[in-house]
Design an enzyme around this catalytic site. Structure first.
Site, PDB file in Angstrom:
ATOM      1  N   GLY A 239       0.725  -1.221   0.075  1.00  0.00           N
ATOM      2  CA  GLY A 239       0.150  -0.054  -0.068  1.00  0.00           C
ATOM      3  C   GLY A 239       0.853   1.239   0.075  1.00  0.00           C
ATOM      4  N   GLU A 275       3.979  -6.642   1.782  1.00  0.00           N
ATOM      5  CA  GLU A 275       3.309  -7.044   0.307  1.00  0.00           C
ATOM      6  C   GLU A 275       3.407  -5.588  -0.757  1.00  0.00           C
ATOM      7  OE1 GLU A 275      -0.390  -8.467   1.303  1.00  0.00           O
ATOM      8  OE2 GLU A 275       0.125 -10.243   2.182  1.00  0.00           O
ATOM      9  N   PRO A 276       4.630  -4.977  -0.547  1.00  0.00           N
ATOM     10  CA  PRO A 276       4.507  -3.981  -1.458  1.00  0.00           C
ATOM     11  C   PRO A 276       4.465  -4.243  -3.005  1.00  0.00           C
ATOM     12  CG  PRO A 276       6.807  -4.369  -0.872  1.00  0.00           C
ATOM     13  CD  PRO A 276       5.967  -5.422   0.011  1.00  0.00           C
ATOM     14  N   GLY A 277       3.790  -3.666  -3.891  1.00  0.00           N
ATOM     15  CA  GLY A 277       3.725  -3.637  -5.279  1.00  0.00           C
ATOM     16  C   GLY A 277       4.088  -2.593  -5.851  1.00  0.00           C
ATOM     17  N   ARG A 314      -5.237   3.324 -15.829  1.00  0.00           N
ATOM     18  CA  ARG A 314      -5.378   4.362 -14.623  1.00  0.00           C
ATOM     19  C   ARG A 314      -5.855   5.583 -14.840  1.00  0.00           C
ATOM     20  NH1 ARG A 314      -2.046   5.485 -11.676  1.00  0.00           N
ATOM     21  NH2 ARG A 314      -2.976   4.871  -9.519  1.00  0.00           N
ATOM     22  N   CYS A 345     -12.476   4.432 -29.059  1.00  0.00           N
ATOM     23  CA  CYS A 345     -13.755   5.153 -29.187  1.00  0.00           C
ATOM     24  C   CYS A 345     -14.567   5.447 -27.827  1.00  0.00           C
ATOM     25  CB  CYS A 345     -14.640   4.443 -30.411  1.00  0.00           C
ATOM     26  SG  CYS A 345     -13.491   4.160 -31.588  1.00  0.00           S
ATOM     27  N   GLU A 346     -13.895   6.049 -27.114  1.00  0.00           N
ATOM     28  CA  GLU A 346     -14.646   6.559 -25.783  1.00  0.00           C
ATOM     29  C   GLU A 346     -14.133   8.033 -25.232  1.00  0.00           C
ATOM     30  OE1 GLU A 346     -15.297   4.297 -22.447  1.00  0.00           O
ATOM     31  OE2 GLU A 346     -15.120   2.378 -23.529  1.00  0.00           O
ATOM     32  N   TYR A 373       0.420  -1.522 -12.303  1.00  0.00           N
ATOM     33  CA  TYR A 373      -0.936  -1.479 -12.481  1.00  0.00           C
ATOM     34  C   TYR A 373      -1.175  -0.914 -13.941  1.00  0.00           C
ATOM     35  CZ  TYR A 373      -1.241  -2.571  -7.858  1.00  0.00           C
ATOM     36  OH  TYR A 373      -0.991  -3.160  -6.527  1.00  0.00           O
TER      37      TYR A 373
HETATM   38  N1  LLP Z   1      -1.473  -6.855  -0.671  1.00  0.00           N
HETATM   39  C1  LLP Z   1      -2.753  -6.915  -0.941  1.00  0.00           C
HETATM   40  C2  LLP Z   1      -3.485  -7.807  -0.310  1.00  0.00           C
HETATM   41  C3  LLP Z   1      -3.488  -6.120  -2.076  1.00  0.00           C
HETATM   42  O1  LLP Z   1      -4.601  -6.286  -2.156  1.00  0.00           O
HETATM   43  C4  LLP Z   1      -2.590  -5.224  -2.564  1.00  0.00           C
HETATM   44  C5  LLP Z   1      -3.164  -4.528  -3.770  1.00  0.00           C
HETATM   45  C6  LLP Z   1      -1.201  -5.143  -2.405  1.00  0.00           C
HETATM   46  C7  LLP Z   1      -0.781  -6.249  -1.298  1.00  0.00           C
HETATM   47  C8  LLP Z   1      -0.188  -4.062  -3.052  1.00  0.00           C
HETATM   48  O2  LLP Z   1      -0.593  -2.710  -2.873  1.00  0.00           O
HETATM   49  P1  LLP Z   1       0.457  -1.576  -3.360  1.00  0.00           P
HETATM   50  O3  LLP Z   1       1.717  -2.024  -2.498  1.00  0.00           O
HETATM   51  O4  LLP Z   1       0.871  -2.056  -4.967  1.00  0.00           O
HETATM   52  O5  LLP Z   1      -0.242  -0.448  -3.250  1.00  0.00           O
HETATM   53  N2  LLP Z   1      -5.179  -0.839  -9.599  1.00  0.00           N
HETATM   54  C9  LLP Z   1      -4.989  -0.190  -8.636  1.00  0.00           C
HETATM   55  C10 LLP Z   1      -4.465  -0.434  -7.233  1.00  0.00           C
HETATM   56  C11 LLP Z   1      -5.095  -1.836  -6.694  1.00  0.00           C
HETATM   57  C12 LLP Z   1      -4.400  -2.313  -5.567  1.00  0.00           C
HETATM   58  C13 LLP Z   1      -4.990  -3.489  -5.237  1.00  0.00           C
HETATM   59  N3  LLP Z   1      -4.410  -4.291  -4.036  1.00  0.00           N
HETATM   60  C14 LLP Z   1      -4.228   1.209  -9.023  1.00  0.00           C
HETATM   61  O6  LLP Z   1      -3.862   1.212 -10.124  1.00  0.00           O
HETATM   62  O7  LLP Z   1      -4.309   2.264  -8.352  1.00  0.00           O
END
Ligand code: LLP
Length: 423
Positions: A239, A275-277, A314, A345-346, A373
């Site tokens: 997050g 759990e960083p993404g 996004r 086309c939107e 994302y």
């Molecule tokens: N762990 C869990 C259980 C999650 O649901 C998520 C993201 C993460 C970790 C990773 O979160 P991060 O570190 O990436 O913030 N599509 C959206 C973001 C959706 C995130 C969903 N869950 C966007 O483009 O902003």
């Protein structure tokens, strides 16, 4: 290292000039920097110092096999939410024991695949899910390790679509129900209680909500300890936000440092997971696109580019701002304010609004912060092939996903039998 960055007037990712990638791979394409990904991961890792921890990269942010393979090589764990992500991690050489399986709706076949692969732990979100996991593990003759995901009812202050830690969100369990699940799990021979989890949202720009959520999770840990239920890890979720425009997100080291400080105030060191993404890959990637044409009416100027909402959703979905940079800032075109729009086309198909750019047809633009994302949320809407993906490593360009071919757009479709055949 910041990517992309200008050398003289040309935009580079690491040591590769973006026009070279466009010439070789075509546009639109995603371009990622290996060095940026590694640097971000290391920042999180270093900040925990000697505190027992594991980083589980959230695969949903960018699931390209090459990226997963780089992270697996660094010893990263993974956070997955589907059987598809499981297969990707295994294919990329990830250690199954380092996998956390999250998500509100794990299907029976996904649970079975995960148990067979020997994953680390399921973060469960309902009683029904506990029963299903227990049943499948019983059938396979193994024990499933579980954590319960707590919904701490904390406002992460982010976009409502990506906020997950409030009561009104579908995610996690309130503390009292979580306790009931743990007590039930204790009775199930095919289940082993392993941890506790929490994830309150994405693109969070403040450390406060993370701390508040962790404190609430630790209250449940205390209740468990009172009942002699030991917890093997506290999973703080992902997050942490990144800078898209002028946000000032906390540094990964401050984020991890805060977790460490809270955990160290306890008498016993419980290992932590995160759990960083986005924070690992978001600013390591761009979407490279070419200007098709420019047009104007009384109200607006449009810069029409060859990338669209199907490639990068996004901006259309969350009205998200992503910076757009000229790949050659030495252009002598007049600076003008444009809506940067694609071929779909939107009217929702835009990558950026009101952007001051010096551009002419055929110029290249980089849409920044597209490492997370981006490609994963792309579609073939309007029968547009999904873009290629390129991983830059120093001076080297690796095409890590080919542009989707036109025929593969309908490879899995079929027509009805013709009248002649049926008659
Ligand atoms: N762990 C869990 C259980 C999650 O649901 C998520 C993201 C993460 C970790 C990773 O979160 P991060 O570190 O990436 O913030 N599509 C959206 C973001 C959706 C995130 C969903 N869950 C966007 O483009 O902003």
């Amino acid at each position: 290292m910041d990517n992309p960055n200008y050398r003289d007037s040309i935009l580079f990712v690491e040591d590769v000039a973006l026009p070279d990638i466009a010439a070789q791979v075509g546009t639109p394409c995603f371009v990622y920097s290996r060095a940026s990904i590694e640097a971000q991961w290391n920042r999180f890792d270093r900040a925990f110092g000697d505190y027992p921890h594991r980083i589980h990269y959230a695969v949903k942010a960018n699931s390209n096999l090459a990226l997963l393979n780089v992270l697996a090589g660094m010893g990263s764990g993974f956070d997955i939410v589907s059987g598809g992500e499981l297969l990707r991690v295994l294919e990329a050489g990830g250690d199954p024991r380092g996998i956390i399986f999250s998500g509100v709706c794990k299907l029976e076949w996904e649970i079975r695949d995960a148990l067979k692969a020997g994953i680390g732990v399921f973060s469960i979100e309902s009683e029904g899910e506990l029963d299903l996991i227990a049943k499948v593990a019983g059938e396979l003759g193994c024990r499933a390790r579980i954590a319960v995901r707590i919904n701490p009812d904390v406002d992460s202050g982010t976009h409502p679509y990506i906020s997950t830690g409030l009561k009104r969100n579908k995610f996690g369990m309130p503390a009292d129900q979580a306790m009931e699940i743990y007590l039930r799990a204790e009775q199930l021979p095919s289940v082993e209680i392993y941890g506790i989890a929490c994830h309150i949202g994405s693109q969070i720009l403040d450390l406060g909500p993370f701390r508040d959520a962790l404190v609430k999770v630790l209250e449940v840990v205390d209740m468990l300890e009172d009942r002699a239920i030991a917890i093997g890890h506290v999973d703080c979720g992902g997050g942490l936000g990144i800078r898209y425009q002028d946000e000032r997100p906390p540094d990964p080291s401050d984020y991890a440092g805060q977790i460490r400080a809270v955990m160290e105030s306890r008498p016993v060191r419980i290992p932590v997971a995160i759990e960083p993404g986005r924070a690992i890959v978001g600013n390591a990637g761009i979407l490279l696109t070419a200007v098709h044409s420019l047009k104007r009416n009384d109200l607006n100027r449009f810069c029409i580019v060859d990338a669209a909402m199907n490639d990068l959703l996004r901006p259309a979905l969350y009205q998200a701002y992503q910076r757009i940079m000229e790949v050659d800032r030495g252009s002598d075109a007049e600076p003008q304010v444009y809506d940067v729009v694609g071929p779909v086309c939107e009217s929702g198909d835009f990558l950026g609004k009101d952007r001051l750019l010096r551009v002419s047809p055929n110029d290249l633009l980089a849409v920044c912060s597209a490492g997370a994302y981006g490609s994963v949320m792309s579609s073939s809407y309007n029968s547009r092939p999904r873009p290629a993906e390129v991983l830059v490593d120093g001076k080297d360009i690796h095409i890590v996903r080919n542009r989707e071919s036109l025929r593969s757009l309908f490879r899995d479709e079929s027509m009805l039998p013709s009248d002649r055949e049926t008659g």
